[in-house]
Design a protein around this motif. Structure first.
Motif, PDB file in Angstrom:
ATOM      1  N   ARG A   1       1.127  -0.883  -0.122  1.00 56.62           N
ATOM      2  CA  ARG A   1      -0.097  -0.245   0.128  1.00 56.62           C
ATOM      3  C   ARG A   1       0.872   1.230  -0.495  1.00 56.62           C
ATOM      4  NH1 ARG A   1      -5.527  -1.382  -1.520  1.00 56.62           N
ATOM      5  NH2 ARG A   1      -6.317  -2.901  -0.202  1.00 56.62           N
TER       6      ARG A   1
ATOM      7  N   GLY B   1      -7.305  -3.972  -5.687  1.00 62.20           N
ATOM      8  CA  GLY B   1      -8.282  -5.169  -5.617  1.00 62.20           C
ATOM      9  C   GLY B   1      -7.486  -5.591  -4.984  1.00 62.20           C
TER      10      GLY B   1
ATOM     11  N   ASP C   1      -7.469  -5.805  -1.484  1.00 66.86           N
ATOM     12  CA  ASP C   1      -8.415  -5.873  -0.982  1.00 66.86           C
ATOM     13  C   ASP C   1      -9.352  -7.363  -0.656  1.00 66.86           C
ATOM     14  OD1 ASP C   1      -8.378  -3.099  -1.230  1.00 66.86           O
ATOM     15  OD2 ASP C   1      -9.969  -3.183  -2.641  1.00 66.86           O
TER      16      ASP C   1
ATOM     17  N   GLU D   1      -7.319  -8.783   2.349  1.00 69.70           N
ATOM     18  CA  GLU D   1      -7.434  -8.801   2.825  1.00 69.70           C
ATOM     19  C   GLU D   1      -9.107  -8.876   3.688  1.00 69.70           C
ATOM     20  OE1 GLU D   1      -7.292  -4.598   2.037  1.00 69.70           O
ATOM     21  OE2 GLU D   1      -5.006  -4.226   3.561  1.00 69.70           O
ATOM     22  N   SER D   2     -10.180  -9.544   2.652  1.00 65.09           N
ATOM     23  CA  SER D   2     -11.276 -10.086   3.000  1.00 65.09           C
ATOM     24  C   SER D   2     -11.600 -11.154   3.320  1.00 65.09           C
ATOM     25  CB  SER D   2     -12.224  -9.265   1.957  1.00 65.09           C
ATOM     26  OG  SER D   2     -12.025 -10.244   1.014  1.00 65.09           O
TER      27      SER D   2
END
Length: 309
Positions: A231, A261, A264, A267-268
């Motif tokens: 990030r 994404g 993302d 992380e999800s």
């Protein structure tokens, strides 16, 4: 099973065929970025495909599990053909004519090309990196220079070429570190661990943990740490998008969101990259593409209306 003595189909008969070969490589292996390139003006797309196609072509020599034989010799043959092509010789190869045509057309720094090939050679002998600085040394050639090679095609704003270079490097680093995070299991199957060994030690993770069917709490903490690091590269790259020609910005914004994404999704999933490979859904990819489509069309039309003195 293919062998490295015959790593490719018959050579491209024309430059057009060479660019088409690169486009197909891009479409097959780089789906997210390929989708984003559809937001570029039509004349830029083949050159982006050529740069990606060459990188993938070399990477297949190093990484493909389907290839057997002397990979170092095959990579050296590719390097020799490339040197000849850059000197203006006609070479029998399905990819290099398009790649060298793009390099010459845009004045791409051949030092970046050499740095990329040096990283490909490193992959033949180096399969672990002690620290993140060590890994950055590898990624300088395998990722950062891809960003700087793309920059002349994408076009920085007049006078902003030097300032746009570092964000382009950072975006290349961000994309590759994202891939390393996503592909821990696949890389281990090839005998490689790209996450720094010092980071594994920091979180008490062993290579056996990375080979397990699911992530332990320690592995999840390690992956979260690497996601934060990725990030940071994205953050450093973000402001560089505004330094590009308006017609290139929607493509890079879309690529930024598509690769981000992946993080993302990691992380999800609670940072478990071992159970399944993180993927951005087709629906989300199409939503991102559609979000930038009108801006891409408007920018391309505006640039065509500019009067050239």
């Amino acid at each position: 099973m293919s062998t490295l003595s015959t790593p490719s189909p018959a050579p491209a008969a024309t430059l057009t065929a060479g660019y088409e070969r690169c486009r197909r490589l891009h479409a097959s292996y780089g789906r997210s970025y390929y989708l984003a390139t559809r937001l570029l003006p039509a004349w830029k797309r083949p050159h982006v495909h050529a740069l990606y196609g060459f990188a993938r072509y070399a990477d297949e020599i190093v990484d493909s599990l389907a290839l057997t034989g002397d990979r170092a010799a095959a990579l050296e043959r590719l390097s020799s053909r490339l040197a000849a092509a850059l000197d203006g010789e006609r070479v029998h190869d399905p990819v290099l004519p398009a790649f060298t045509h793009t390099v010459r057309a845009f004045g791409i720094d051949q030092a970046d090309v050499r740095a990329f090939l040096a990283s490909m050679r490193a992959d033949l002998t180096v399969d672990r990196y002690a620290t993140y600085d060590d890994l950055l040394g590898y990624m300088e050639g395998s990722a950062a220079v891809i960003g700087t090679m793309m920059l002349p095609v994408l076009e920085a704003l007049p006078g902003e070429e030097a300032r746009a270079r570092e964000p382009a490097r950072q975006l290349g680093l961000a994309f590759q570190l994202t891939n390393f995070i996503r592909d821990v299991r696949e890389d281990l199957a090839r005998g490689r661990v790209y996450l720094p060994l010092s980071d594994l030690d920091k979180f008490g993770v062993t290579e056996a943990d990375l080979a397990a069917p699911y992530a332990t709490p320690a592995v999840r903490e390690l992956v979260a740490y690497e996601c934060d690091r990725a990030r940071d590269h994205y953050r450093r790259a973000r402001d560089g998008i505004a330094l590009l020609a308006p017609s290139s910005r929607p493509c890079i914004r879309a690529a930024y969101e598509l690769y981000g994404g992946i993080l993302d999704e990691v992380e999800s999933a609670g940072h478990d990259v071992l159970v399944r490979r993180a993927r951005v859904s087709r629906r989300r990819r199409l939503v991102i593409f559609a979000r930038h489509l009108l801006a891409a069309r408007a920018a391309a039309q505006a640039e065509r209306r500019v009067e050239v003195a």
